[in-house]
Design a protein around this motif. Structure first.
Motif, PDB file in Angstrom:
ATOM      1  N   MET A  62       0.808  -1.182  -0.094  1.00  0.00           N
ATOM      2  CA  MET A  62      -0.038  -0.038  -0.002  1.00  0.00           C
ATOM      3  C   MET A  62       0.859   1.235   0.294  1.00  0.00           C
ATOM      4  O   MET A  62       0.479   2.379  -0.573  1.00  0.00           O
ATOM      5  CB  MET A  62      -0.962   0.303   1.185  1.00  0.00           C
ATOM      6  CG  MET A  62      -1.863   1.216   1.301  1.00  0.00           C
ATOM      7  SD  MET A  62      -2.718   1.636  -0.181  1.00  0.00           S
ATOM      8  CE  MET A  62      -4.044   0.327   0.279  1.00  0.00           C
ATOM      9  N   SER A  63       2.065   1.325   0.772  1.00  0.00           N
ATOM     10  CA  SER A  63       2.723   2.533   0.799  1.00  0.00           C
ATOM     11  C   SER A  63       3.265   2.825  -0.619  1.00  0.00           C
ATOM     12  O   SER A  63       3.353   3.987  -0.915  1.00  0.00           O
ATOM     13  CB  SER A  63       3.932   2.204   1.558  1.00  0.00           C
ATOM     14  OG  SER A  63       4.952   1.010   1.345  1.00  0.00           O
ATOM     15  N   PHE A  70       0.547   9.878  -5.400  1.00  0.00           N
ATOM     16  CA  PHE A  70       1.049  11.227  -5.174  1.00  0.00           C
ATOM     17  C   PHE A  70       1.991  11.704  -5.994  1.00  0.00           C
ATOM     18  O   PHE A  70       1.641  12.896  -6.704  1.00  0.00           O
ATOM     19  CB  PHE A  70       1.787  11.013  -3.779  1.00  0.00           C
ATOM     20  CG  PHE A  70       2.278  12.299  -3.313  1.00  0.00           C
ATOM     21  CD1 PHE A  70       1.420  13.324  -2.952  1.00  0.00           C
ATOM     22  CD2 PHE A  70       3.735  12.524  -3.425  1.00  0.00           C
ATOM     23  CE1 PHE A  70       2.076  14.502  -2.310  1.00  0.00           C
ATOM     24  CE2 PHE A  70       4.042  13.715  -3.108  1.00  0.00           C
ATOM     25  CZ  PHE A  70       3.473  14.771  -2.504  1.00  0.00           C
ATOM     26  N   ALA A  71       2.832  10.742  -6.647  1.00  0.00           N
ATOM     27  CA  ALA A  71       3.490  11.390  -7.784  1.00  0.00           C
ATOM     28  C   ALA A  71       2.914  11.623  -8.873  1.00  0.00           C
ATOM     29  O   ALA A  71       3.214  12.730  -9.695  1.00  0.00           O
ATOM     30  CB  ALA A  71       4.672  10.190  -8.066  1.00  0.00           C
ATOM     31  N   GLY A  72       2.072  10.822  -9.478  1.00  0.00           N
ATOM     32  CA  GLY A  72       1.169  11.182 -10.309  1.00  0.00           C
ATOM     33  C   GLY A  72       0.349  12.644 -10.375  1.00  0.00           C
ATOM     34  O   GLY A  72       0.236  13.278 -11.367  1.00  0.00           O
ATOM     35  N   ALA A  73       0.005  12.742  -9.216  1.00  0.00           N
ATOM     36  CA  ALA A  73      -0.800  13.875  -8.789  1.00  0.00           C
ATOM     37  C   ALA A  73       0.072  15.163  -9.039  1.00  0.00           C
ATOM     38  O   ALA A  73      -0.156  16.369  -9.498  1.00  0.00           O
ATOM     39  CB  ALA A  73      -1.429  13.928  -7.660  1.00  0.00           C
ATOM     40  N   PHE A 116       7.186  -2.055  -8.977  1.00  0.00           N
ATOM     41  CA  PHE A 116       7.278  -0.648  -8.371  1.00  0.00           C
ATOM     42  C   PHE A 116       7.501   0.265  -9.492  1.00  0.00           C
ATOM     43  O   PHE A 116       7.032   1.348  -9.655  1.00  0.00           O
ATOM     44  CB  PHE A 116       7.824  -0.331  -7.033  1.00  0.00           C
ATOM     45  CG  PHE A 116       7.759   1.054  -6.681  1.00  0.00           C
ATOM     46  CD1 PHE A 116       6.727   1.702  -6.137  1.00  0.00           C
ATOM     47  CD2 PHE A 116       8.943   1.753  -6.697  1.00  0.00           C
ATOM     48  CE1 PHE A 116       6.722   3.103  -5.801  1.00  0.00           C
ATOM     49  CE2 PHE A 116       9.014   3.335  -6.357  1.00  0.00           C
ATOM     50  CZ  PHE A 116       7.840   3.676  -5.958  1.00  0.00           C
ATOM     51  N   TRP A 117       8.635   0.332 -10.082  1.00  0.00           N
ATOM     52  CA  TRP A 117       9.352   1.444 -11.123  1.00  0.00           C
ATOM     53  C   TRP A 117       8.487   1.298 -12.132  1.00  0.00           C
ATOM     54  O   TRP A 117       8.002   2.640 -12.614  1.00  0.00           O
ATOM     55  CB  TRP A 117      10.925   0.938 -11.268  1.00  0.00           C
ATOM     56  CG  TRP A 117      11.697   1.237 -10.001  1.00  0.00           C
ATOM     57  CD1 TRP A 117      12.280   0.118  -9.702  1.00  0.00           C
ATOM     58  CD2 TRP A 117      11.982   2.472  -9.558  1.00  0.00           C
ATOM     59  NE1 TRP A 117      12.829   0.602  -8.307  1.00  0.00           N
ATOM     60  CE2 TRP A 117      12.734   2.134  -8.218  1.00  0.00           C
ATOM     61  CE3 TRP A 117      11.549   3.867  -9.491  1.00  0.00           C
ATOM     62  CZ2 TRP A 117      13.174   2.967  -7.413  1.00  0.00           C
ATOM     63  CZ3 TRP A 117      11.927   4.787  -8.666  1.00  0.00           C
ATOM     64  CH2 TRP A 117      12.638   4.232  -7.674  1.00  0.00           C
ATOM     65  N   SER A 118       7.876   0.368 -12.548  1.00  0.00           N
ATOM     66  CA  SER A 118       7.079   0.378 -14.033  1.00  0.00           C
ATOM     67  C   SER A 118       5.728   0.892 -13.565  1.00  0.00           C
ATOM     68  O   SER A 118       5.081   2.046 -14.449  1.00  0.00           O
ATOM     69  CB  SER A 118       6.787  -0.870 -14.618  1.00  0.00           C
ATOM     70  OG  SER A 118       6.245  -1.888 -13.544  1.00  0.00           O
TER      71      SER A 118
END
Length: 425
Positions: A62-63, A70-73, A116-118
């Motif tokens: 979840m983290s 958040f990064a996308g926003a 996670f990176w993709s």
């Protein structure tokens, strides 16, 4: 022509069909409304299920999912301004179609995410799409608003909320199955909604070009004092949008005796009221003065709703439930008044030739509020308890009462202030 007794027989007026009563007249307005509905339908499907897809199918913690969102926003905050600028320069219709095509491709990439990176990369690309979608759509809404711009914008918001609700219902069915194919179907559905929106937009004519003043600057929205004042005030007021989706569910479950199913009940009540009342509440909001009055009403209603939510902490189960339902209805009135005022500020105070750029700046304020709202509401209402609820109510009251005089002052003192009230074309 048939005559009766020497007089022309009067043909009774034909009753309008249900479709004609619920939809705008045939033409660009209906086409634009259809494209927005299709886009919002997919958005409702994805928003309601994305976290479950990434945690249960992609198996991300979840983290990491939260950080990707958040990064996308954050990337979207900048992309929205640039997307609006591109729409003003190269054409809003073409920009919107391109955004929808990229949305289809990037959403499809979620099906290939396995690390996670993709996931982070695709989330940032999707953040760009979401933000550019809003700012590049604004010139189209302005260009095809017709003789009742406030009413048309209110209709679009009501239709958007209906589509999101229907999408959420579809997501609920998939969530009930709780299988990988079900969640994958929702992701595919979101990609198809982007593609469907692009196809509908191809039938939309190009809006009439708006003449550009010869001395306008490259980033004139950033120097427009009235617009920046309205953007800041709207950003502060927008903190309340996390109340029904974040604060209220936690408050009901952890701090009241109300039944847990009421979490769904208050969300349904909020959605139904927004869908049915948005057009009515938005009537006669057609300049900065009327928008300022609605912001004041919004501050009062939101503060009152928060007070009723706080009062639901101590009573018995059904008294608490009644207070929460009443609080939701009062709060939603504030939400409706705020939305009507915000739409007028966003369009009515913007330079017509740079609506995309201005909407990108306005969306920047709302985006910051959206990112900060869970932290602010959680720290005050859930962290401080009753004093935090009272402080939140005071903030919304203050913003509501300050909006009209602050925007009026900015209009009077701005070097580019209009000679009359802001008018939406």
């Amino acid at each position: 022509m048939a005559v009766t007794g020497g007089k022309a027989a009067q043909t009774p007026p034909r009753r309008r069909s249900l479709a004609h009563r619920l939809l705008p007249d045939r033409g660009p307005r209906r086409t634009l409304a259809t494209s927005i509905f299709v886009d919002a339908l997919g958005s409702g499907m994805f928003m309601s299920s994305s976290v479950l897809y990434f945690t249960r199918v992609v198996h991300l913690p979840m983290s990491e999912v939260a950080f990707g969102l958040f990064a996308g926003a954050m990337v979207g905050l900048v992309a929205g301004v640039l997307g609006g600028k591109v729409a003003d320069r190269w054409g809003a219709r073409e920009t919107q179609i391109a955004v929808m095509v990229f949305g289809t491709l990037f959403m499809g990439c979620y099906l290939l995410v396995d690390t996670f990176w993709s996931y982070l990369l695709v989330s940032m690309l999707i953040g760009v799409v979401f933000a550019a979608d809003k700012s590049s759509k604004a010139p189209l809404i302005r260009g095809f608003s017709g003789n009742d711009p406030a009413g048309f914008r209110a209709y679009l918001r009501a239709a958007t909320n209906l589509a999101v609700a229907l999408g959420a219902l579809a997501a609920g069915v998939a969530i009930q199955f709780d299988t990988a194919p079900a969640y994958l179907t929702l992701v595919v559905g979101r990609a198809l909604s982007f593609a469907g929106c692009a196809m509908v937009l191809r039938r939309l004519p190009r809006p009439a070009p708006v003449p550009t003043p010869p001395l306008n600057g490259r980033w004139e929205a950033l120097r427009d004092r009235p617009y920046l004042a309205a953007t800041i005030l709207n950003g502060l007021m927008s903190l309340h949008f996390a109340v029904p989706t974040f604060l209220l569910p936690l408050w009901i479950v952890d701090h009241t005796e109300a039944p847990r199913w009421l979490v769904s009940g208050v969300l349904i009540l909020n959605t139904v009221l927004v869908i049915t009342l948005q057009v009515v509440v938005s009537r006669n909001v057609n300049d900065s003065e009327s928008a300022g009055r609605r912001m004041r009403w919004a501050g009062i209603a939101i503060a009152a709703g928060l007070g009723l939510m706080l009062a639901a902490k101590e009573p018995s189960t059904w008294v608490s439930a009644a207070l929460l339902l009443t609080a939701t209805a009062v709060y939603t009135l504030g939400e409706l008044w705020h939305s009507a005022a915000a739409m007028e500020y966003s369009f009515g105070l913007a330079a017509p030739h740079a609506q995309g750029q201005y909407s990108g700046i306005f969306g920047l304020g709302g985006g910051v509020a959206e990112a900060l709202a869970p932290v602010v509401l959680g720290a005050l209402a859930l962290g401080l308890g009753p004093p935090g609820w009272i402080l939140l109510s005071a903030v919304f009251l203050a913003v509501g009462f300050l909006s009209r005089p602050v925007v009026a002052w900015a209009l009077r003192t701005s070097p580019s202030a209009p000679t009359g009230p802001a008018v939406t074309t």
